[in-house]
Design a protein around this motif. Structure first.
Motif, short mmCIF file in Angstrom:
data_model
loop_
_atom_site.label_atom_id
_atom_site.label_comp_id
_atom_site.label_asym_id
_atom_site.label_seq_id
_atom_site.Cartn_x
_atom_site.Cartn_y
_atom_site.Cartn_z
N TYR A 135 0.82 -1.21 0.00
CA TYR A 135 0.00 0.00 0.00
C TYR A 135 0.86 1.27 0.00
N ARG A 136 1.88 1.31 0.84
CA ARG A 136 2.72 2.50 0.92
C ARG A 136 3.37 2.83 -0.42
N GLN A 137 3.88 1.79 -1.08
CA GLN A 137 4.52 2.02 -2.37
C GLN A 137 3.50 2.41 -3.43
N VAL A 138 2.36 1.73 -3.43
CA VAL A 138 1.31 2.05 -4.40
C VAL A 138 0.81 3.48 -4.19
N ALA A 139 0.59 3.86 -2.94
CA ALA A 139 0.09 5.21 -2.65
C ALA A 139 1.05 6.28 -3.14
N ALA A 140 2.35 6.05 -2.96
CA ALA A 140 3.34 7.03 -3.41
C ALA A 140 3.32 7.15 -4.93
N LEU A 141 3.24 6.02 -5.63
CA LEU A 141 3.22 6.05 -7.10
C LEU A 141 1.94 6.71 -7.62
N VAL A 142 0.80 6.38 -7.01
CA VAL A 142 -0.48 6.97 -7.44
C VAL A 142 -0.48 8.47 -7.18
N ASN A 143 0.05 8.89 -6.04
CA ASN A 143 0.09 10.31 -5.71
C ASN A 143 0.88 11.09 -6.75
N ASP A 144 2.04 10.56 -7.15
CA ASP A 144 2.87 11.24 -8.16
C ASP A 144 2.17 11.30 -9.51
N ALA A 145 1.57 10.17 -9.92
CA ALA A 145 0.91 10.13 -11.23
C ALA A 145 -0.33 11.01 -11.27
N ALA A 146 -1.13 10.98 -10.18
CA ALA A 146 -2.35 11.79 -10.13
C ALA A 146 -2.02 13.27 -10.08
N ALA A 147 -0.95 13.62 -9.39
CA ALA A 147 -0.55 15.04 -9.29
C ALA A 147 -0.19 15.59 -10.65
N ALA A 148 0.39 14.73 -11.50
CA ALA A 148 0.79 15.18 -12.83
C ALA A 148 -0.43 15.54 -13.68
N THR A 149 -1.59 14.94 -13.37
CA THR A 149 -2.81 15.24 -14.11
C THR A 149 -3.72 16.21 -13.34
N ARG A 150 -3.20 16.70 -12.20
CA ARG A 150 -3.95 17.63 -11.35
C ARG A 150 -5.26 17.00 -10.86
N PHE A 151 -5.16 15.73 -10.49
CA PHE A 151 -6.33 15.00 -9.99
C PHE A 151 -6.00 14.49 -8.59
#
Length: 545
Positions: A483-499
């Motif tokens: 979960y910790r690793q997935v959350a970090a990756l999702v946060n970075d990817a979602a931030a790039a799309t401003r979501f």
């Protein structure tokens, strides 16, 4: 007139049958549903409701104690599917359509008799409300009764009430106390591992050699030049003898220290590495829905499911069941088959990728099968339905990975990470305890919000992060670390799309979580934990050697 044994038996049967009619007849005043199914009834292809889990009150049984004497057993409450309850002639309560009085009718008698599982169910009935406002005080009272008997699910539920201040005064210390009791980590000493020590004789010998070496070293010093040749020769001879003695002492000391390290490492490996961790067999149900009949079609869910299936099979050794573009009946049928087949030696991962919906009236999340309609909940699968099925499964550890909108409604509860700051020894003890305790947790792509279907190339952002994390893993990994690793990756990817998308990980409420943990074990990774060495007094552990 004297009666024969056969006449006595006949009379007893008449009385007991009359009593049974009176007892079971009382149920006509309650909203319990009386079963009318014939033996062998199973849900038909259009009867998905037969797979739903209900509170079932089985009928009384007539038992012969001795010739001429029979008795009528008490009615027994169980949680099972509607079809199974009907086959066994029981009466049942579908909680989605019941009030708390009907649900209490099934469990209250057994709870009052002191059964901790029934007491926990009664507590859950009061906490849920079921047609009336929740009564958290009564829920806490029943949880307390079961928790005092060491029932881990009730201890987790009681800890949750203390953490949130529901029915009891908010108290984080009490919450942690009950969480620790559920995990059997009640005291610090409980997770201490004492390292093997050197024998006293060995320690004394090493100390003596060190002292002798220190006393001898000052004798090894450069000598001043002298005009007297004999004195110089004598001193040189003494110097060579002293050097030899120092070398001998250093060799002896090194041999003792190396021997001590080898014995320490051997003992430690015997303690930590010789016992294989009891991980069990891993199964997965993988669902990916793209082709919706009445809703907008998705782009990546099917491909996500296919890749997750291949990854779990080839890299992690899972036995998988894959459903692509599945309807409500197919999903519930697959869950029911796993419920019937899996045992306490099995682990189960359920992956769902597809549409999700939130019922605005009760804030309840749903998975949407491909036959779901936007204005009718008939073919929606509520999180409560999934939770009820998980509650009746025997599997030791279950992880639900849900990539859908509003999936966070499944996990509106706390997760206490008891191993934070642990030494390697304590961490090892924690893993062993987590494997013994039952777990029911969920990793979701977001909270009570919509989530992105694309953004990860051919995958959703969440699915890509989950796949990448498992592909790059080489050791035994707890689900919360995934979960910790997935959350970090999702946060970075979602931030790039401003979501704004924040994955969540927590126990599933009312699914019999007992503070355990789900672990991912790649193929080829050993299930042993061994000491690699000691550096500055700190022992280094490696998982999956």
């Amino acid at each position: 007139m004297r009666r024969t044994p056969m006449q006595n038996l006949f009379k007893s049967l008449i009385l007991l049958l009359t009593l049974a009619i009176l007892v079971n007849g009382c149920s006509t005043e309650s909203p319990l549903v009386k079963s009318v199914a014939s033996p062998g009834h199973v849900p038909s292809s259009g009867d998905a409701d037969g797979f739903l889990i209900v509170d079932c009150l089985l009928p009384s049984q007539v038992r012969q104690l001795e010739p001429g004497t029979i008795s009528l057993t008490q009615r027994r409450p169980i949680k099972t599917s509607i079809s199974d309850c009907e086959i066994r002639g029981g009466e049942y309560v579908v909680q989605d359509r019941s009030d708390y009085a009907a649900a209490l009718k099934v469990w209250l008698a057994k709870a009052k008799a002191g059964d901790p599982k029934a007491q926990t169910y009664v507590g859950e009935i009061y906490e849920k409300g079921l047609g009336v406002p929740p009564d958290y005080e009564k829920a806490a009272q029943w949880y307390q009764k079961a928790a005092a008997q060491g029932y881990a699910s009730a201890q987790m539920d009681l800890g949750f009430l203390y953490e949130r201040g529901l029915g009891v005064k908010q108290d984080s210390a009490m919450a942690e106390k009950w969480y620790r009791q559920a995990a059997e980590l009640t005291e610090e000493a409980d997770i201490e591992l004492v390292a093997p020590t050197q024998s006293s004789n060995e320690c004394e010998e090493v100390a003596r050699l060190r002292q002798e070496l220190e006393e001898t070293k000052p004798l090894v010093a450069p000598v001043q030049s002298s005009n007297e040749c004999e004195e110089v020769a004598r001193l040189r001879q003494a110097l060579e003898q002293t050097k030899q003695k120092v070398a001998e002492l250093q060799n002896k000391l090194q041999m003792h220290e190396r021997g001590a390290k080898r014995r320490h490492s051997k003992n430690k490996r015997r303690e930590t590495g010789s016992n294989k961790l009891p991980l069990g067999t891993y199964h997965a149900l993988i669902i990916g829905n793209n082709q919706y009949q009445h809703l907008s079609k998705l782009k990546t869910a099917v491909n996500d499911a296919k890749v997750v299936d291949e990854l779990l099979r080839t890299r992690y050794g899972y036995k998988t069941t894959v459903l692509l573009n599945a309807n409500r009946y197919q999903i519930l049928n697959a869950l029911n088959q796993l419920r019937q087949r899996l045992t306490e030696k099995d682990n189960l991962l359920i992956y769902y990728g597809g549409h999700g919906e939130l019922d605005e009236v009760n804030q309840r999340g749903h998975w949407l099968a491909v036959d779901a309609e936007p204005d009718s909940t008939a073919n929606w699968i509520s999180n409560i339905t999934i939770t009820d099925i998980l509650n009746t499964m025997s599997s030791k550890h279950i992880l639900v990975v849900s990539d859908s909108c509003y999936s966070g409604t499944m996990t509106r509860s706390s997760l206490t990470r008891l191993e934070a700051g642990m030494t390697p020894e304590k961490h090892l003890k924690w893993i062993k305890k987590m494997l013994k305790k039952q777990s029911r947790t969920a990793l979701t792509s977001g909270g009570i919000k919509p989530v992105l279907d694309t953004g990860g190339g051919q995958h959703s952002i969440f699915a890509k992060a989950f796949i990448d994390t498992l592909e790059n893993n080489t050791e035994i990994m707890a689900a919360y670390k995934v979960y910790r690793q997935v959350a970090a990756l999702v946060n970075d990817a979602a931030a790039a799309t401003r979501f704004d998308q924040v994955p969540e990980y927590a126990p599933i409420r009312y699914a019999k979580h007992e503070a355990g943990e789900f672990f991912f074990v790649p193929k080829g990774a050993s299930t042993k934990i061994a000491v690699l060495g000691t550096d500055a007094g700190v022992q280094t552990f490696r998982f999956g050697l």
